[in-house]
Design an enzyme around this catalytic site. Structure first.
Site: not given
Ligand code: ATR
Length: 281
Positions: A43, A47, A68, A128, A130, A132, A154
């Site tokens: 995880t 990954k 994974n 989102g 990130g 995922a 972002t």
């Molecule tokens: P994962 O592997 O689970 O996708 P990650 O790569 O850390 O984890 O991604 C987290 C996601 O949640 C991202 O889209 C992040 O937005 P940013 O790219 O701007 O960081 C989003 N996220 C996390 N905290 C947030 C918050 N407080 N408000 C809005 N988006 C958030």
């Protein structure tokens, strides 16, 4: 979940959890290989790192750029690479690690099974960008979504994913921003919703869930995030991320055993483990 599935298949294997520091991931994979493990799941943050550390990559890992699931495979004189979980391969002369990805397929499977989604031709809003979020958006395009709309705190990260999709899946109309009209499906791949006071993962002044048919939240703890609660009240079909967790595990078990996974048994064990006797609605 995995041990319940293993038992139901009549295997004498054990599934164990280990905390591994990213600096030691390579040694951990090599150690498991030397000990003739059947396979591994990985995880975050392993990954992406594992892509460079396995001996061979399955097409699924190449396609999504993340591993994974690892299957150890053995080879002896006159016998080509075979899963170590198969017949009498523990005495194999040579062993290799092969990386797979079951996350993307698990998401599509959960959307079909739990939300009755027809992804081909659909309009999907992905929240989102990130790891995922990237896999979710790419998988929707691979499943022939007609239109993909991406939102992320972002914006640059959403733009980078949109550019990748435009290159790899030009038949899906992809853009960053808010939907102008109704969408078939909203997928939350942000971490917003994990904590009780989190806001919704989009700006409520710019989009209403009344304009969505179905909402999938990858979060499964709490079982009903504020997003899902709001979506239900707006009349959407909803499902939380437990199905994705279930299907990625079921697919991993199939990769190791070469047999269909006992999904219902695994689902029951997973629900008991995550929610206890208090099964969510
Ligand atoms: P994962 O592997 O689970 O996708 P990650 O790569 O850390 O984890 O991604 C987290 C996601 O949640 C991202 O889209 C992040 O937005 P940013 O790219 O701007 O960081 C989003 N996220 C996390 N905290 C947030 C918050 N407080 N408000 C809005 N988006 C958030």
């Amino acid at each position: 979940m995995q041990n319940a599935g293993i038992t139901a298949l009549g295997l004498d294997w054990k599934y164990l959890a280990f905390d591994v520091h990213p600096d030691e991931l390579r040694s951990a994979i090599e150690g498991a290989k030397a000990m003739r493990y059947i396979g591994l799941n990985l995880t975050v943050p392993h990954k992406l790192l594992a892509m460079e550390m396995v001996d061979d990559l399955d097409e699924s890992a190449r396609e999504w750029g993340a591993v994974n699931t690892i299957r150890f495979e053995g080879r002896s004189e006159g016998v080509d690479w075979q899963p170590l979980g198969g017949l009498a391969m523990s005495g194999a002369a040579q062993v290799r690690s092969r990386g797979f990805n079951t996350d993307a397929e698990a998401l599509a499977c959960a959307l079909r099974e739990e939300l009755r989604c027809n992804l081909a031709g659909s309009t999907v809003l992905v929240l989102g960008a990130g790891g995922a979020g990237r896999v979710a958006a790419l998988k929707m395009a691979a499943e022939h979504a007609k239109e993909l709309i991406l939102i992320n705190r972002t914006t640059e990260k959403a733009i980078a994913i949109a550019d990748e999709i435009k290159r790899r899946f030009p038949n899906t109309a992809t853009r960053v921003g808010y939907p102008a009209g109704a969408v078939d499906l909203v997928i939350n791949a942000t971490s917003l919703g994990l904590r009780p006071n989190d806001s919704l993962p989009f700006e409520e002044s710019r989009f209403s869930l009344k304009n969505a048919r179905a909402v999938y939240d990858m979060i499964y703890r709490p079982s009903e995030s504020r997003l899902l609660e709001t979506a239900k009240a707006a009349g959407c079909r909803t499902a939380n991320g437990l199905g994705m967790l279930l299907y990625q595990g079921a697919k991993a078990l199939e990769i190791w055993t070469g047999k269909p996974a006992p999904v219902e048994v695994m689902k029951k064990a997973l629900e008991e483990n995550i929610y206890g006797s208090r099964k969510p609605q």
